[in-house]
Design an enzyme around this catalytic site. Sequence first.
Site, mmCIF file in Angstrom:
data_model
loop_
_atom_site.group_PDB
_atom_site.id
_atom_site.type_symbol
_atom_site.label_atom_id
_atom_site.label_comp_id
_atom_site.label_asym_id
_atom_site.label_seq_id
_atom_site.Cartn_x
_atom_site.Cartn_y
_atom_site.Cartn_z
ATOM 1 N N HIS A 56 12.395 53.115 78.936
ATOM 2 C CA HIS A 56 12.025 54.510 78.761
ATOM 3 C C HIS A 56 11.007 54.878 79.832
ATOM 4 O O HIS A 56 10.284 54.018 80.349
ATOM 5 C CB HIS A 56 11.391 54.741 77.393
ATOM 6 C CG HIS A 56 12.357 54.687 76.263
ATOM 7 N ND1 HIS A 56 12.097 55.266 75.042
ATOM 8 C CD2 HIS A 56 13.577 54.110 76.133
ATOM 9 C CE1 HIS A 56 13.112 55.067 74.218
ATOM 10 N NE2 HIS A 56 14.029 54.364 74.866
ATOM 11 N N GLU A 58 8.118 56.271 79.670
ATOM 12 C CA GLU A 58 6.752 55.876 79.330
ATOM 13 C C GLU A 58 6.521 54.386 79.573
ATOM 14 O O GLU A 58 5.472 53.989 80.091
ATOM 15 C CB GLU A 58 6.446 56.177 77.851
ATOM 16 C CG GLU A 58 6.608 57.625 77.460
ATOM 17 C CD GLU A 58 7.965 57.951 76.854
ATOM 18 O OE1 GLU A 58 8.000 58.734 75.881
ATOM 19 O OE2 GLU A 58 8.986 57.432 77.340
ATOM 20 N N CYS A 86 8.785 58.193 71.499
ATOM 21 C CA CYS A 86 9.462 57.573 70.366
ATOM 22 C C CYS A 86 8.535 56.502 69.761
ATOM 23 O O CYS A 86 7.487 56.190 70.330
ATOM 24 C CB CYS A 86 10.773 56.947 70.833
ATOM 25 S SG CYS A 86 10.547 55.452 71.829
ATOM 26 N N CYS A 89 7.613 53.600 72.286
ATOM 27 C CA CYS A 89 6.681 54.004 73.339
ATOM 28 C C CYS A 89 5.293 54.287 72.764
ATOM 29 O O CYS A 89 4.280 53.936 73.372
ATOM 30 C CB CYS A 89 7.223 55.203 74.090
ATOM 31 S SG CYS A 89 8.730 54.810 75.023
#
Length: 169
Positions: A56, A58, A86, A89
């Site tokens: 992801h 992040e 999410c 993260c």
Amino acid sequence: MTDIEQKQHFMRHAMALAEKAEAEGEVPVGAVLVHEGKVIGEGWNRLIGQHDATAHAEMMALRQGGKVLSNYRLLDAELYVTLEPCPMCASAMVHSRIGKVYFGAPDLKTGAAGSTMNLLSYDGVNHHVESEGGLLEEECRHQLQAFFKRRRAEKKAEKQARKAKSGDI
């Protein structure tokens, strides 16, 4: 540059990174990690291309920031991300001990910074991360919505082409 102008500057940088994700066929999410006013990490979604569910935006920015500071503890760092984090993260942000996360669009399905849950300030963890949503929210939301609208149209066209090729039309 005023404080809000600086925040918008970093969010626009994150949006530009989200464009890289989209160009690679990924969901357009971008993230910028800032420490003492300087970018120390950046990332964009790369799940499909890297065959990695943890790739992801992040996570990519946090990994890069840890290398720059030679420490997984990213104290006082701020993360700017185009979509609300999410649970994975958000947990990584807590473990990396960043100071604050700014996000653009809320994620009403899996947002873990207040929309569906708030793992950033959960009582059972040893560090709390401040969060502020809505930074350039409309622009971030539009970027995501345009991507999914285009993606749905492409899927529909592919389905119709398959039907036409097989003689079902």
